[in-house]
Write a protein that holds these residues in place. Structure first.
Motif, PDB file in Angstrom:
ATOM      1  N   HIS A 181      -0.344   8.948  -6.094  1.00 15.70           N
ATOM      2  CA  HIS A 181      -0.078   8.902  -7.800  1.00 15.70           C
ATOM      3  C   HIS A 181       0.650   9.077  -8.409  1.00 15.70           C
ATOM      4  O   HIS A 181       1.025  10.329  -8.426  1.00 15.70           O
ATOM      5  CB  HIS A 181      -1.282   8.513  -7.659  1.00 15.70           C
ATOM      6  CG  HIS A 181      -2.620   8.337  -6.653  1.00 15.70           C
ATOM      7  ND1 HIS A 181      -2.243   6.980  -6.356  1.00 15.70           N
ATOM      8  CD2 HIS A 181      -3.027   8.924  -5.643  1.00 15.70           C
ATOM      9  CE1 HIS A 181      -3.540   7.032  -5.379  1.00 15.70           C
ATOM     10  NE2 HIS A 181      -3.838   8.456  -4.690  1.00 15.70           N
ATOM     11  N   GLU A 183       1.071  -0.985   0.145  1.00 15.75           N
ATOM     12  CA  GLU A 183      -0.079  -0.143  -0.227  1.00 15.75           C
ATOM     13  C   GLU A 183       0.941   1.113   0.209  1.00 15.75           C
ATOM     14  O   GLU A 183       0.743   2.527   0.182  1.00 15.75           O
ATOM     15  CB  GLU A 183      -0.751   0.607   1.119  1.00 15.75           C
ATOM     16  CG  GLU A 183      -1.946  -1.115   1.366  1.00 15.75           C
ATOM     17  CD  GLU A 183      -2.682  -1.478   2.667  1.00 15.75           C
ATOM     18  OE1 GLU A 183      -2.221  -0.132   3.224  1.00 15.75           O
ATOM     19  OE2 GLU A 183      -3.650  -1.791   3.290  1.00 15.75           O
ATOM     20  N   HIS A 210       2.618   2.485  -2.151  1.00 15.41           N
ATOM     21  CA  HIS A 210       2.414   3.787  -3.085  1.00 15.41           C
ATOM     22  C   HIS A 210       0.782   4.389  -2.754  1.00 15.41           C
ATOM     23  O   HIS A 210       0.323   5.772  -3.344  1.00 15.41           O
ATOM     24  CB  HIS A 210       1.726   3.176  -4.489  1.00 15.41           C
ATOM     25  CG  HIS A 210       0.961   2.143  -4.508  1.00 15.41           C
ATOM     26  ND1 HIS A 210       0.377   1.189  -3.691  1.00 15.41           N
ATOM     27  CD2 HIS A 210      -0.670   2.117  -4.767  1.00 15.41           C
ATOM     28  CE1 HIS A 210      -0.907   0.540  -3.749  1.00 15.41           C
ATOM     29  NE2 HIS A 210      -1.643   1.406  -4.480  1.00 15.41           N
ATOM     30  N   MET A 211      -0.222   4.587  -1.767  1.00 13.81           N
ATOM     31  CA  MET A 211      -1.412   5.266  -1.444  1.00 13.81           C
ATOM     32  C   MET A 211      -0.264   6.118   0.051  1.00 13.81           C
ATOM     33  O   MET A 211      -1.336   7.138  -0.454  1.00 13.81           O
ATOM     34  CB  MET A 211      -2.065   4.396  -0.751  1.00 13.81           C
ATOM     35  CG  MET A 211      -2.216   2.910  -1.014  1.00 13.81           C
ATOM     36  SD  MET A 211      -3.673   4.266  -2.646  1.00 13.81           S
ATOM     37  CE  MET A 211      -4.678   5.330  -1.473  1.00 13.81           C
ATOM     38  N   TYR A 212       0.813   6.122   0.279  1.00 12.86           N
ATOM     39  CA  TYR A 212       1.320   7.080   1.181  1.00 12.86           C
ATOM     40  C   TYR A 212       2.076   7.787   0.724  1.00 12.86           C
ATOM     41  O   TYR A 212       2.207   9.444   1.023  1.00 12.86           O
ATOM     42  CB  TYR A 212       1.585   6.208   2.475  1.00 12.86           C
ATOM     43  CG  TYR A 212       0.174   5.198   3.064  1.00 12.86           C
ATOM     44  CD1 TYR A 212      -0.142   6.181   3.980  1.00 12.86           C
ATOM     45  CD2 TYR A 212       0.331   3.675   3.004  1.00 12.86           C
ATOM     46  CE1 TYR A 212      -1.863   5.094   4.143  1.00 12.86           C
ATOM     47  CE2 TYR A 212      -0.730   3.062   3.401  1.00 12.86           C
ATOM     48  CZ  TYR A 212      -1.816   3.637   3.867  1.00 12.86           C
ATOM     49  OH  TYR A 212      -2.703   3.089   4.400  1.00 12.86           O
TER      50      TYR A 212
END
Lengths: 73, 363
Positions: free
Chosen positions: B300, B292, B294-296
């Protein structure tokens, strides 16, 4: 939105994909452009933890709706 | 004398005008001055430009910002004609692609365009660059900042809950204009650093949050260590979206850093190298979860974001792509050891853009 406006005014059907967070914003923008009924495909905005697990599913479900929207007219 | 094309309406007095403005959505709630024919014409005549000239389309509504429309909003903001070239430069800056004005207006982030005025015009028009520079106390700061907001509101259509989806907004969405304190700054002015000549006047527009105040008392090493210890927090926007960040120094800490030999570039490099996240700490705290990440971290679309899964625990992650993504300006007086931290919108846009302020056309 502007690309969709350009295509629609040329008579080419479109569907604009947006996150649910921005559905109201997209509808206001479409209305401002003179196309209040511009087709939108509203997807849930990615939230921490759900993107990697649900992305494929979302894309597959969305594809059917995109095809349906573009071939309905 | 300019001939106006906008329709006119008769009102009995100021309060009838105010109600009319509220009813028609011409203001965000604050009082605005009636843009009388006389005041709008005076602005256009001062500029020496055709009122029908289009500066650009202002998103998200894509309303056309003509000289007349800009003049009307400037009049509503209380501008004198001399203030309007500053507003026009800010508008030109916001319309550059890297600023992504549509996104800045529509995002869920609370960012707002900050207008930083620099060069001789700061003194000429009485912009406040010293104590309270981000607050009140100067007509120039107030009316330029307000005019920019009214343009974004009336021409751009950035209306909360309709097209502006900022979850909370921020007070800077009413107005956000400050000036650079060149008189007490030990460093090169912002506009010179960004390619203009010292004798030019300019605006730099950057979409960011109101400055979070940092108290940085002491010598240069201590100032920098406080910054490095404060910045890399996991709730800051840089953590999930990188982008750019503004460090606005009051004159006092800036002078102390310069006295110790630090240039602006040195400060940026030092902060970039030292204000970092430790991968192991992020993993252990549960903030950074494999799969995850890439979400933090850096969010993006940031192609340069490192592959966190491969990094060992002792890796130290930068907050932004490079030192050039940090902006340093001297804004505020020398009265105490204060500085401000203003995270930008992230790697989606709102990047700093500098434009020269052009005087009226005389021919």
């Amino acid at each position: 939105m502007l690309d969709a406006f350009d295509f629609e005014t040329q008579g080419k059907p479109t569907i604009t994909i947006c996150h649910d967070t921005f559905e109201r914003a997209a509808r206001h923008h479409a209305t401002a452009l003179g196309l209040p009924d511009l087709p939108l495909l509203v997807e849930p905005a990615p939230r921490a933890g759900n993107l990697t697990t649900n992305a494929g599913e979302l894309a597959e479900g969305g594809l059917e709706r995109v095809v349906a929207a573009l071939t309905a007219r | 004398m300019a001939t106006l094309t906008s329709p006119a309406q008769d009102v009995a007095d100021f309060w009838e005008w105010h109600e009319l403005a509220l009813k028609n959505g011409w203001t965000d709630g604050l009082l605005v001055a009636p843009p009388t024919e006389e005041r709008v014409t005076r602005i256009i005549d001062y500029l020496g430009r055709d009122g029908r000239e289009v500066i650009g389309a202002v998103g998200p509504r894509d309303g056309l910002a003509t000289i007349e429309q800009v003049a009307i909003n400037c009049a509503m903001a209380g501008c004198e004609p001399e203030h309007v070239p500053v507003v026009l430069a800010a508008l030109e800056a916001m319309l550059e692609p890297e600023f992504n004005l549509h996104g800045v207006q529509a995002t869920t982030n609370p960012c707002a365009p900050l207008v930083i005025v620099s060069g001789p015009i700061v003194a000429e028009l009485g912009f406040n660059a010293k104590e309270g520079a981000f607050g009140g106390g100067s007509r120039a700061n107030a009316c330029v900042g307000r005019a920019v907001r009214l343009i974004l509101w009336n021409i751009g259509g950035g209306i909360p809950g309709e097209t502006d989806m900022s979850s909370q907004g921020q007070p800077a969405k009413y107005l956000f204009c400050a000036a650079e304190n060149a008189e007490q700054s030990p460093w090169q002015p912002l506009h010179v650093e960004r390619g203009l000549r010292p004798e030019q006047s300019a605006v730099t527009v950057f979409a960011c949050q109101s400055p979070a105040p940092l108290f940085v008392p002491g010598n240069a090493e201590r100032i920098l260590r406080i910054i490095a210890g404060t910045l890399p927090t996991t709730g800051i926007n840089m953590f999930h979206a990188a982008g750019q960040l503004l460090l606005s120094f009051g004159a006092k800490p800036a002078q102390e850093l310069a006295r110790a030999g630090y240039s602006k570039a040195d400060v940026k490099r030092w902060v970039w190298e030292n204000a970092r996240y430790e991968v192991g700490s992020l993993r252990r705290s549960g903030v950074l979860v494999e799969g995850e990440a890439h979400m933090y971290y850096w969010g993006h679309g940031e192609e340069q974001a490192p592959d966190l899964a491969r990094l060992p625990d002792d890796s130290r992650l930068p907050m932004v792509r490079g030192p050039e993504m940090l902006h340093v300006a001297v804004i505020g007086g020398a009265s105490q050891w204060w500085m401000g931290l203003s995270p930008g919108w992230g790697n989606y846009g709102g990047y700093a853009v500098t434009k020269p302020i052009r005087g009226p056309r005389t021919s």
